[in-house]
Design an enzyme around this catalytic site. Structure first.
Site, mmCIF file in Angstrom:
data_model
loop_
_atom_site.group_PDB
_atom_site.id
_atom_site.type_symbol
_atom_site.label_atom_id
_atom_site.label_comp_id
_atom_site.label_asym_id
_atom_site.label_seq_id
_atom_site.Cartn_x
_atom_site.Cartn_y
_atom_site.Cartn_z
ATOM 1 N N ASP A 325 11.331 -5.437 8.217
ATOM 2 C CA ASP A 325 11.317 -5.928 6.828
ATOM 3 C C ASP A 325 11.717 -7.399 6.753
ATOM 4 O O ASP A 325 12.385 -7.915 7.641
ATOM 5 C CB ASP A 325 12.295 -5.098 5.973
ATOM 6 C CG ASP A 325 13.726 -5.204 6.484
ATOM 7 O OD1 ASP A 325 13.913 -5.196 7.717
ATOM 8 O OD2 ASP A 325 14.653 -5.303 5.664
ATOM 9 N N GLU A 326 11.293 -8.011 5.676
ATOM 10 C CA GLU A 326 11.777 -9.327 5.264
ATOM 11 C C GLU A 326 11.883 -10.310 6.430
ATOM 12 O O GLU A 326 12.936 -10.900 6.670
ATOM 13 C CB GLU A 326 13.139 -9.175 4.569
ATOM 14 C CG GLU A 326 13.035 -8.303 3.326
ATOM 15 C CD GLU A 326 14.355 -8.095 2.610
ATOM 16 O OE1 GLU A 326 14.359 -8.084 1.380
ATOM 17 O OE2 GLU A 326 15.403 -7.928 3.292
#
Ligand code: ACM
Ligand code: ZN
Length: 536
Positions: A325-326
């Site tokens: 993620d991210e």
């Protein structure tokens, strides 16, 4: 007169200290509870627990039941069977679901049968939650048959121990809380920009350097810092202890090593693994940071494989979470090594994904291949769908439900953990004086989620494996606030994970949860009480 009043009061007190009925209306609600004809079963100190199996897990189940009977009622089983009342725990291959159980209560017998010791354990949890929540000398169980099984095979809760470190005593209590709600997976988020918390022998600086931040931001992005060093990590022995403690309660621990982003803890320790070479420091405030692992450096892949090898040596789970993620790709766009790797692999922007996104897919797939050789599979956050991921990947849909729907369309399994229902770092009240990350997520909303509606597409029905609530801990420090954020919303998620949707009902949940709340209080869990207050 005074004397009469006193003796009436004593009489009432002694009556309330005697027989109290069990109440089978528990959380999560069993799939079927049928009242039967026949005499009730009376549990008292003379009741015997008979484990009709030599299985070690079944014997441990018996011990758990004994402890649970004592925990609130105060009834200590004395091993004498004066009246012949017996609770029998046994395996029965005819019970269909791996985690299913059947409880039969009649006359002098309660029988808890499961296909596996795991199923018997959930039957024991139901008996435990049926007990009166006060000191009594005996308990009357009306004759009944409870036949139960979970709706979803995966029922999880994530705890972020990287933004803030939680003590081993809390981790065990957290696991106890999961077991009480029939949750079978503890997703342990162990690495972050703000701290690396898992001991890895081959890379000692991960914990010597990467687990410590010099200070922490005060409040929410104030620009002010507390000037207090913060750190902590789990040794291998401690992580193994957690795995065993959880396994005894039929809970699988899935560790998460978040990559290639959220890696400042590791980069501060080993700056050569980043695109710019650093120097880097362990993050002192929250957010998403541009510095991530360099995907053009062979040493990065070696690092990932070596770390994962030590992780799978500690954690026997079939799945290992590798994050995804991210991860901003800005450094990769300007890194000669990352760009050379894109060229070497012939990656081109395609299907709406940039070449750098395809590089991330390649990076995740390399880790997946390494794990697959050792019989393990990856879970990744839904960003991993921004490229062509290998079959065998399981997607955790967090930015809403679309990740799960897209995963299912691509033939991948998914676990639903959507931010708008299951992010327990969000506020439970609109008028709130606490400093939390934001959002608004009352327990009604958490309860109302149905991951697979009746009219869902067949691929969704096939690939949605379950649900999970997440507790991120930027603003959650310590046991009391953690329990406040967790409960009762974990109970609401657990009922969605366990009970068929048609049987769910919020008013009934509220009533059943009000009883369970007495047990939370008994454990000293300072949970959010809003659900139990009458709404004006
Ligand atoms: C996430 O909340 N970044 C998975
Ligand atoms: Zn690079």
């Amino acid at each position: 007169m005074k004397k009469i009043l006193l003796s009436v009061a004593l009489m009432i007190a002694s009556i309330s200290l005697h027989a109290t009925d069990a109440n089978y209306q528990v959380v999560p609600l069993p799939q079927s509870i049928t009242a039967e004809k026949g005499a009730a079963f009376v549990l008292d100190a003379n009741t015997i627990i008979n484990v009709a199996s030599n299985d070690e897990a079944m014997r441990r189940n018996g011990e758990f039941l004994k402890q649970y009977i004592q925990e609130k009622t105060g009834i200590v089983l004395n091993g004498m069977n004066k009246k012949g009342n017996t609770i029998t725990l046994k395996l029965n291959a005819k019970v269909e679901n791996e985690e299913g159980y059947v409880i039969t209560v009649k006359g002098k017998n309660i029988t808890v049968e499961g296909k596996t010791p795991r199923g018997v354990f959930y039957g024991i949890q139901t008996l435990r939650k049926s007990l009166p929540l006060e000191k009594v000398e005996n308990v009357t169980f009306p004759a009944t048959r409870i036949a139960d099984y979970p709706r979803f095979a995966y029922r999880g809760t994530m705890l972020d121990c990287a933004r803030h470190y939680f003590k081993m005593s809390f981790i065990k209590e957290f696991i106890d809380m999961l077991a009480l709600h029939n949750i079978n997976t503890f997703h342990w988020h162990l690495t972050e920009d703000q701290g690396w918390r898992a001991q890895i022998d081959r890379y000692p600086k991960l914990t010597e350097v990467g687990s410590k931040r010099a200070q922490t931001v005060i409040g929410r992005m104030t620009g002010l810092f507390d000037e207090t060093p913060y750190g902590g990590y789990y040794t291998k022995d401690e992580m193994r202890e957690v795995v065993k403690y959880a396994a005894d309660r039929y809970i699988t621990v899935i560790p998460e090593i978040d990559m290639p982003g959220h890696m400042l803890g590791a980069l501060a320790a080993y700056p050569e693994l980043g695109c710019t070479g650093g120097p880097y420091k362990v993050a002192e405030q929250w957010g998403v940071f541009p510095d991530i692992l360099c995907a053009g450096n062979p040493k990065t892949y070696e690092f990932v494989n070596n770390v994962l090898d030590e992780i799978i040596d500690i954690f026997p789970s079939k799945y290992i979470h590798i994050g995804g993620d991210e991860a901003p790709r800005i450094r990769w766009q300007h890194c000669p090594r990352c760009q050379a790797e894109i060229k070497r692999l012939g990656l081109k922007g395609s299907n709406g994904f940039s070449a750098e996104a395809q590089l991330q897919a390649h990076f995740m797939n390399q880790a997946a291949k390494h794990l697959a050789e050792k019989g393990r599979y990856i879970i990744g956050w839904d960003e991993i769908l921004e490229g062509d991921v290998d079959k065998g990947t399981t997607v955790m849909s967090w930015r809403g439900v679309n990740g799960g729907i897209e995963a299912a369309k691509r033939g991948l399994d998914a676990i639903m953990t959507p931010v708008n229902y299951y992010y327990l770092d969000y506020y439970q009240r609109k008028d709130n004086t606490m400093t939390l990350i934001g959002g608004f997520l009352p327990v009604e909303t958490t309860y109302g989620y149905n991951p697979v509606p009746d009219d869902a597409a067949p691929e969704l029905k096939k690939h949605i494996k379950g649900v999970q609530a997440n507790l991120w801990t930027e603003y959650i420090i310590g046991r009391d606030l953690a329990f406040f954020q967790l409960l009762p919303r974990v109970a609401a998620m657990a009922e969605t994970g366990w009970t068929e949707n048609a049987k769910k009902d919020f008013a009934s949940f509220k009533e059943r949860e009000t009883r369970l709340n007495e047990l939370y209080k008994h454990f000293g869990w300072k949970t959010c009480q809003d659900l139990y207050k009458e709404k004006k």
